[in-house]
Write an enzyme that holds these catalytic residues in place. Structure first.
Site, PDB file in Angstrom:
ATOM      1  N   LYS A 194       0.897  -1.219   0.098  1.00  0.00           N
ATOM      2  CA  LYS A 194       0.067  -0.042   0.303  1.00  0.00           C
ATOM      3  C   LYS A 194       0.784   1.214  -0.007  1.00  0.00           C
ATOM      4  O   LYS A 194       1.682   1.443   0.940  1.00  0.00           O
ATOM      5  CB  LYS A 194      -0.936  -0.012   1.175  1.00  0.00           C
ATOM      6  CG  LYS A 194      -2.015   1.307   1.033  1.00  0.00           C
ATOM      7  CD  LYS A 194      -2.368   1.510   2.341  1.00  0.00           C
ATOM      8  CE  LYS A 194      -1.822   2.456   3.205  1.00  0.00           C
ATOM      9  NZ  LYS A 194      -1.451   3.936   2.708  1.00  0.00           N
ATOM     10  N   GLU A 272      10.977   1.647  10.010  1.00  0.00           N
ATOM     11  CA  GLU A 272      11.959   2.759   9.687  1.00  0.00           C
ATOM     12  C   GLU A 272      11.253   3.894  10.101  1.00  0.00           C
ATOM     13  O   GLU A 272      10.253   4.487   9.238  1.00  0.00           O
ATOM     14  CB  GLU A 272      12.551   2.668   8.185  1.00  0.00           C
ATOM     15  CG  GLU A 272      13.571   3.386   7.883  1.00  0.00           C
ATOM     16  CD  GLU A 272      13.508   4.944   7.407  1.00  0.00           C
ATOM     17  OE1 GLU A 272      13.220   5.960   8.226  1.00  0.00           O
ATOM     18  OE2 GLU A 272      13.351   5.127   6.235  1.00  0.00           O
ATOM     19  N   CYS A 306      13.684  11.583   6.438  1.00  0.00           N
ATOM     20  CA  CYS A 306      13.397  11.045   8.011  1.00  0.00           C
ATOM     21  C   CYS A 306      15.100  11.247   8.369  1.00  0.00           C
ATOM     22  O   CYS A 306      15.391  11.312   9.689  1.00  0.00           O
ATOM     23  CB  CYS A 306      13.429   9.709   8.019  1.00  0.00           C
ATOM     24  SG  CYS A 306      11.615   9.318   7.535  1.00  0.00           S
ATOM     25  N   GLU A 403      10.374  16.214  14.825  1.00  0.00           N
ATOM     26  CA  GLU A 403      10.926  16.510  13.370  1.00  0.00           C
ATOM     27  C   GLU A 403      10.241  17.418  12.764  1.00  0.00           C
ATOM     28  O   GLU A 403       9.066  17.410  12.896  1.00  0.00           O
ATOM     29  CB  GLU A 403      10.561  15.093  12.740  1.00  0.00           C
ATOM     30  CG  GLU A 403      11.771  14.311  12.372  1.00  0.00           C
ATOM     31  CD  GLU A 403      11.401  12.843  11.354  1.00  0.00           C
ATOM     32  OE1 GLU A 403      10.203  12.468  11.672  1.00  0.00           O
ATOM     33  OE2 GLU A 403      11.918  12.343  10.547  1.00  0.00           O
TER      34      GLU A 403
HETATM   35  C1  SIN Z   1      13.411   8.554   4.289  1.00  0.00           C
HETATM   36  O1  SIN Z   1      13.382   9.643   4.492  1.00  0.00           O
HETATM   37  O2  SIN Z   1      12.830   7.960   5.191  1.00  0.00           O
HETATM   38  C2  SIN Z   1      14.526   8.085   3.525  1.00  0.00           C
HETATM   39  C3  SIN Z   1      15.626   8.681   3.198  1.00  0.00           C
HETATM   40  C4  SIN Z   1      16.527   8.207   2.483  1.00  0.00           C
HETATM   41  O3  SIN Z   1      16.600   7.053   1.871  1.00  0.00           O
HETATM   42  O4  SIN Z   1      17.653   8.834   2.289  1.00  0.00           O
END
Ligand code: SIN
Length: 501
Positions: A194, A272, A306, A403
């Site tokens: 998804k 993650e 992230c 964040e």
């Molecule tokens: C992400 O923002 O979750 C991944 C970033 C990346 O793969 O560098």
């Protein structure tokens, strides 16, 4: 159940695409492109101007079950293919992704907003995982163990874990899903996926290319869904025993919910999750390198990453020089729509994202921080935001604890190495950290002390298919990319063969 046939294409903005058959609005289930059972659809819009791009099938529990049935049915034949055969299919998929890089980049830009050049980079980045795991497919070796008994042979073999559910975010619509699907397929697993509700179009396009590459019917199923229905859809996968693994990229709050919901069936999880990356600049750092690293890490995807540095910790001796140079560099970044020449920063994904950025800036100012660059919505309007630099941050401010996920550099001054490490680790998160210094002993010391899954040393662009991507603490567990990324989709079976004398 009866599933609807593919609907008439309502896709807008068809100009500029080489392959219009990559503009898809239906779900891929069991090799067929179909609408939702009740023909429900949701709109996908362009974050740059709010224009509707497509009306995509809004899948729910009925489609979740149909996809699972297809994945379960396709499982035995797929796991019996040789690793070499899987490698060839993945290699073909990689070739098709790169052959269609321009169309895919355009799709990413349209639904996600990032500049075209950056989107093309994302296609290559995602495709690199496919290429990497194609090769890893043939390296999934087992072990012959040193048997303590002479008449026995003991082996440990790797087997595909089974049906895998993948749930992915909007910030990298192709790379995040590719780096989950590729190792799953390489390992011999079948997949139900998804994509994020904001960005399903790129995922549907790469699923079509996977079909074209020879991925058999039912081995890869792709189900777009709105926020509302997506929760129920994923709920079905969480409850079903036959889903043996869930791979998710997204917020920590959602990750915790998914972990709780998958506990009754004890699924393997790769999570993650959110980060709060510190970016440490010491007095002895090469400032050219540090500024280059800061720009690469912070402003990639308008800060919606992230691994984006969320807290810049800069030693007193270089603080003012670093801030002045970074503020100048940020001011010169070109903000605009994806297809404008030279654009470096696109819009944020939606207004809610802009409101969060604004709230963090206002909170910081109210508690004593100062804006030295930007600080407000961009004159372009919509969800465009000015690259911003804030100084005088402290650890209690919202932007230090959460964040920000936007183009905001928040700077805190520090005096000593010990203070920098304490500040850096003062967070429940631990995805990425960055460290800029010329002192090799400091690199070893601080690199070891940072509580983080990944550390960039004098480097802001750390992501790579050859490296294990993932976090510690509340940034989750599991690794993507590298040889460790394949193992996530395998179980280890011990076989003890007796009576060999
Ligand atoms: C992400 O923002 O979750 C991944 C970033 C990346 O793969 O560098």
């Amino acid at each position: 159940m009866t599933l609807q046939p593919a609907s008439t294409c309502t896709f807008r903005l068809l100009d500029g695409f080489q392959r219009r058959d990559l503009l898809l609005e239906d779900a891929l289930i069991g090799g067929a492109w179909i609408g939702a059972q009740d023909d429900a659809r949701f709109a996908v819009t362009n974050p740059a101007d709010g224009a509707r791009l497509a009306q995509v099938a809004d899948c729910g529990p009925a489609e979740a079950i149909a996809a699972l049935d297809a994945a379960v049915k396709a499982g035995p034949a797929w796991r019996r293919t040789t690793p070499q055969a899987r490698r060839q299919i993945l290699k073909r998929w990689h070739g098709l992704l790169m052959a269609n890089q321009d169309d895919l980049a355009r799709l990413i830009s349209l639904e996600q907003g990032k500049p075209l050049a950056e989107a093309a980079g994302e296609v290559a980045y995602g495709a690199a995982y496919v290429d990497w795991f194609a090769d890893e497919a043939i390296r999934g070796d087992g072990e012959i163990l040193a048997s303590p008994v002479l008449d026995r042979q003991m082996t440990a073999v790797r087997e595909p874990i089974g049906v895998v559910a993948v749930v992915t975010p909007w910030n990298f619509p192709i790379a995040m899903i590719a780096r989950k699907i590729a190792p799953a397929l390489a390992a011999g697993c079948t997949v139900v996926g998804k994509p994020a509700e904001d960005t399903p179009l790129s995922a549907l396009a790469i699923a079509r290319l996977a079909q074209e590459a020879g991925v058999p019917d039912g081995v890869l199923n792709m189900l777009p869904a709105s926020r509302l229905r997506g929760a129920a859809l994923v709920g079905v996968w969480l409850d079903e025993e036959c889903v043996r693994k869930l791979s998710f990229t997204g917020s920590t709050a959602t990750g915790k919910f998914l972990a709780e919901r998958s506990a009754p069936t004890l699924k393997r999880l790769s999570l993650e999750l959110g980060g709060n990356a510190p970016f440490l600049v010491f007095d002895d750092a090469d400032l050219d390198v540090a500024i280059r690293g800061a720009l690469a890490a912070k402003f990639r995807n308008a800060g919606q990453t992230c691994v984006s540095p969320n807290r810049f910790l800069v030693q007193a001796g270089v603080h003012d020089a670093f801030v002045a140079r970074l503020a100048d560099a940020a001011a010169s970044l070109k903000v605009g729509t994806a297809d404008e020449a030279g654009v470096q920063i696109g819009p944020l994904i939606n207004d809610k994202a802009v409101q969060k950025v604004e709230a963090h800036i206002q909170d910081a100012i109210a508690r004593g921080a100062r804006v030295v660059q930007g600080g407000a919505r961009h004159p372009l309007g919509g969800s465009f935001f000015q690259p911003t630099v804030l100084v005088g941050m402290d650890p209690d401010m919202r932007a230090s604890c959460e964040e920000t996920f936007g183009p905001v550099v928040s700077v805190t001054r520090f005096e000593t190495e010990a203070e920098a490490v304490t500040l850096a680790n003062a967070t429940p998160f631990g995805l990425a950290a960055y460290l800029f210094t010329a002192d090799r002993k400091r690199i070893a010391r601080v690199g070891a002390a940072l509580e983080s899954g990944m550390v960039g040393v004098n480097e802001g662009a750390i992501s790579s298919e050859v490296a294990p991507f993932g976090g510690v603490k509340q940034s989750g567990y599991g690794r993507e990319g590298s040889r460790h990324g394949l193992i996530e989709y395998q179980t280890l079976k011990y076989i003890c063969e007796g009576g060999l004398d």
